[in-house]
Design a protein around this motif. Sequence first.
Motif, PDB file in Angstrom:
ATOM      1  N   UNK A  88      13.719  54.924  57.893  1.00 41.43           N
ATOM      2  CA  UNK A  88      13.862  53.702  57.102  1.00 41.43           C
ATOM      3  C   UNK A  88      15.082  53.895  56.213  1.00 41.43           C
ATOM      4  N   UNK A  89      16.161  53.165  56.505  1.00 43.92           N
ATOM      5  CA  UNK A  89      17.417  53.345  55.785  1.00 43.92           C
ATOM      6  C   UNK A  89      17.866  52.011  55.195  1.00 43.92           C
ATOM      7  N   UNK A 119      22.823  50.985  57.925  1.00 41.11           N
ATOM      8  CA  UNK A 119      22.704  50.413  59.270  1.00 41.11           C
ATOM      9  C   UNK A 119      23.966  49.656  59.671  1.00 41.11           C
ATOM     10  N   UNK A 120      24.539  48.920  58.711  1.00 40.73           N
ATOM     11  CA  UNK A 120      25.771  48.203  59.006  1.00 40.73           C
ATOM     12  C   UNK A 120      26.894  49.174  59.374  1.00 40.73           C
ATOM     13  N   UNK A 121      26.996  50.290  58.649  1.00 42.03           N
ATOM     14  CA  UNK A 121      28.003  51.303  58.955  1.00 42.03           C
ATOM     15  C   UNK A 121      27.764  51.909  60.340  1.00 42.03           C
ATOM     16  N   UNK A 141      30.321  51.691  63.566  1.00 40.82           N
ATOM     17  CA  UNK A 141      30.750  52.883  64.303  1.00 40.82           C
ATOM     18  C   UNK A 141      30.411  52.757  65.786  1.00 40.82           C
ATOM     19  N   UNK A 142      29.209  52.277  66.063  1.00 42.83           N
ATOM     20  CA  UNK A 142      28.798  52.098  67.453  1.00 42.83           C
ATOM     21  C   UNK A 142      29.674  51.080  68.166  1.00 42.83           C
TER      22      UNK A 142
END
Length: 103
Positions: free
Chosen positions: A29-30, A35-37, A41-42
């Motif tokens: 859980x972050x 998550x946006x970062x 990156x993905x």
Amino acid sequence: MDFVQLPIIQGGALAVLLAACWLVYSGRLVPRSVMDDLRKDRDARVAEIQAEVAEYKAAWLASEQARHEQDGQMRELMELARTTDQAIRALAGRGGSRDAVAP
């Protein structure tokens, strides 16, 4: 009797709180910014791989085109060799000996 004062309800709320703390601690859980970062990156990596695939595809197409051109040249050379062979056989049969030219 008050419904919120039951031990099962209080224990359930504590279990939910502990589960949320465990998810944060284990990294499952972050925050949204993390998550946006990760997504950026993905997406950058996917775009990089797609560009690499396009580059390899262009190289493969160029290689195939060169191979087809080489095949055409090989056919022309084989036809020239056949014509030359026929001409040499005709000349050898007309005025020369057959032993001079290999069959």
